[in-house]
Design a protein around this motif. Structure first.
Motif, mmCIF file in Angstrom:
data_model
loop_
_atom_site.group_PDB
_atom_site.id
_atom_site.type_symbol
_atom_site.label_atom_id
_atom_site.label_comp_id
_atom_site.label_asym_id
_atom_site.label_seq_id
_atom_site.Cartn_x
_atom_site.Cartn_y
_atom_site.Cartn_z
ATOM 1 N N TYR A 1 -15.550 3.591 -1.626
ATOM 2 C CA TYR A 1 -16.123 3.706 -0.287
ATOM 3 C C TYR A 1 -16.215 5.164 0.164
ATOM 4 N N TYR A 2 -15.208 5.959 -0.187
ATOM 5 C CA TYR A 2 -15.234 7.364 0.226
ATOM 6 C C TYR A 2 -16.358 8.113 -0.485
ATOM 7 N N LYS B 1 -6.698 -1.884 1.771
ATOM 8 C CA LYS B 1 -6.823 -3.279 1.362
ATOM 9 C C LYS B 1 -6.614 -3.379 -0.143
ATOM 10 N N ASN B 2 -6.207 -4.554 -0.606
ATOM 11 C CA ASN B 2 -6.088 -4.808 -2.033
ATOM 12 C C ASN B 2 -7.463 -5.109 -2.605
ATOM 13 N N TYR B 3 -7.719 -4.594 -3.782
ATOM 14 C CA TYR B 3 -9.063 -4.685 -4.356
ATOM 15 C C TYR B 3 -8.971 -4.945 -5.852
ATOM 16 N N SER B 4 -9.862 -5.774 -6.340
ATOM 17 C CA SER B 4 -9.990 -6.035 -7.771
ATOM 18 C C SER B 4 -11.478 -6.027 -8.100
ATOM 19 N N GLY B 5 -11.909 -5.085 -8.945
ATOM 20 C CA GLY B 5 -13.327 -4.821 -9.116
ATOM 21 C C GLY B 5 -14.020 -5.592 -10.224
ATOM 22 N N VAL C 1 -6.376 -10.551 -13.820
ATOM 23 C CA VAL C 1 -6.606 -10.130 -12.440
ATOM 24 C C VAL C 1 -5.322 -9.613 -11.802
ATOM 25 N N ARG C 2 -4.212 -10.301 -12.013
ATOM 26 C CA ARG C 2 -2.964 -9.876 -11.392
ATOM 27 C C ARG C 2 -2.472 -8.537 -11.924
ATOM 28 N N LEU C 3 -2.849 -8.229 -13.156
ATOM 29 C CA LEU C 3 -2.409 -6.978 -13.750
ATOM 30 C C LEU C 3 -3.250 -5.798 -13.277
ATOM 31 N N PHE C 4 -4.459 -6.050 -12.842
ATOM 32 C CA PHE C 4 -5.375 -4.983 -12.477
ATOM 33 C C PHE C 4 -5.895 -5.174 -11.058
ATOM 34 N N THR C 5 -5.056 -4.882 -10.097
ATOM 35 C CA THR C 5 -5.464 -4.788 -8.698
ATOM 36 C C THR C 5 -5.042 -3.411 -8.206
ATOM 37 N N GLU C 6 -5.649 -2.977 -7.159
ATOM 38 C CA GLU C 6 -5.352 -1.654 -6.629
ATOM 39 C C GLU C 6 -5.456 -1.689 -5.112
ATOM 40 N N GLN C 7 -4.790 -0.780 -4.457
ATOM 41 C CA GLN C 7 -4.944 -0.633 -3.016
ATOM 42 C C GLN C 7 -5.922 0.498 -2.756
ATOM 43 N N VAL C 8 -6.952 0.217 -1.956
ATOM 44 C CA VAL C 8 -7.993 1.194 -1.680
ATOM 45 C C VAL C 8 -8.157 1.348 -0.176
ATOM 46 N N ASP C 9 -8.793 2.436 0.226
ATOM 47 C CA ASP C 9 -9.130 2.657 1.629
ATOM 48 C C ASP C 9 -10.538 2.146 1.892
ATOM 49 N N SER C 10 -10.663 1.218 2.835
ATOM 50 C CA SER C 10 -11.985 0.772 3.277
ATOM 51 C C SER C 10 -12.313 1.471 4.589
#
Length: 289
Positions: free
Chosen positions: A129-130, A163-167, A177-186
């Motif tokens: 988003y940034y 927010k938590n994000y999974s791309g 999916v559980r192994l690859f999530t990240e926290q991102v800024d929206s």
């Protein structure tokens, strides 16, 4: 990785190998001849748009591995240590273009990275988003050089919410999916958006023209600035909401559309602004035609 289209890098970083799995082979860097051909093509598009009443700008979204090569597995990490085709083209264009209408996003994102900003999703093939906000700002700044009434919104116009994000790259890898999530800024806009986005499906003609991808059209009754046309790929998705706020009408076509169809739309709509956006790996297939 069990899926050849996804490379698993260090520290939770995933990479898209490309539609043709280009990242699985050493890159071929284009030379001056190819650079000249791409530049000549873009200058022809600029002339065509001007002949129909509009200004033309091009922007290339760098591939994730161009900004974050350090998290790649080997041998890819070693392959990407040299100059890329995008580097070669931007250098060539800076020296040989008659006018500066090609926006250099890669240099901007590398500068933001040095300041500690993350500009790509770890789990997605797209800019975050940034970075989308930075790309949008550079596009509006380029337009404003000739049209001073254009002013981009900035970080102060948004509330940043984690927010938590999974791309999309996780979707290629079923079961992790559980192994690859990240926290991102929206980025949540502080003011309500005024543009409305509608979609024309593939089986619905547009101005009587057939198209192979959905067409999106934004309308904004508050803005009186006219029409823009954006020829884009999926990297432009997060740029659309901010960009649409500047125009009464914006037509979003996909880069995969036939070039004769795009020209017919320009002839019919006579847009004030035309933007051609392509991801880096589309530099040759999209921007050379």
């Amino acid at each position: 990785s069990p899926n050849n289209k996804v490379l698993i890098g260090d520290d939770g970083w995933l990479y898209f190998a490309g539609e043709l799995e280009q990242l699985l082979s050493p890159p071929t860097v284009i030379g001056d001849k190819e650079c000249a051909s791409i530049l000549a093509n873009l200058e022809n598009w600029r002339s065509f748009c001007r002949a129909h009443g509009g200004d033309f700008y091009a922007i290339v979204i760098p591939d994730k591995q161009s900004i974050y090569p350090e998290y790649l597995p080997n041998p890819q990490k070693q392959w990407l240590k040299g100059e890329s085709s995008l580097d070669r083209f931007m250098s060539y264009a800076a020296k040989n273009s008659r006018e500066h209408f090609i926006i250099d996003l890669k240099s901007d994102l590398l500068a933001e990275k040095k300041l500690g900003r993350v500009v790509y999703f770890k789990t997605d093939s797209h800019i975050n988003y940034y970075a989308a906000l930075r790309a949008y700002s550079l596009i509006i700044d380029a337009i404003a050089a000739a049209r001073p009434d254009f002013n981009p919104c900035g970080l102060s116009d948004f509330t940043v919410k984690p927010k938590n994000y999974s791309g999309d790259l996780v979707e290629f890898q079923l079961g992790i999916v559980r192994l690859f999530t990240e926290q991102v800024d929206s980025f949540v806009p502080n003011k309500e958006r005024t543009a409305r986005l509608d979609k024309i499906a593939e089986n619905e003609p547009f101005h009587g023209f057939r198209h192979i991808k959905p067409i999106e059209i934004s309308s904004n009754a508050i803005r009186k600035r006219g029409t823009a046309l954006v020829v884009r790929d999926s990297q432009y998705k997060e740029i659309i909401p901010n960009f649409s706020e500047h125009f009464n009408r914006v037509i979003y076509l996909h880069q995969a559309e036939d070039r004769s169809m795009i020209k017919k739309v320009i002839e019919k709509e006579r847009p004030d602004i035309v933007i051609s956006e392509s991801v880096e790996r589309g530099l040759v297939p999209y921007l050379s035609q």
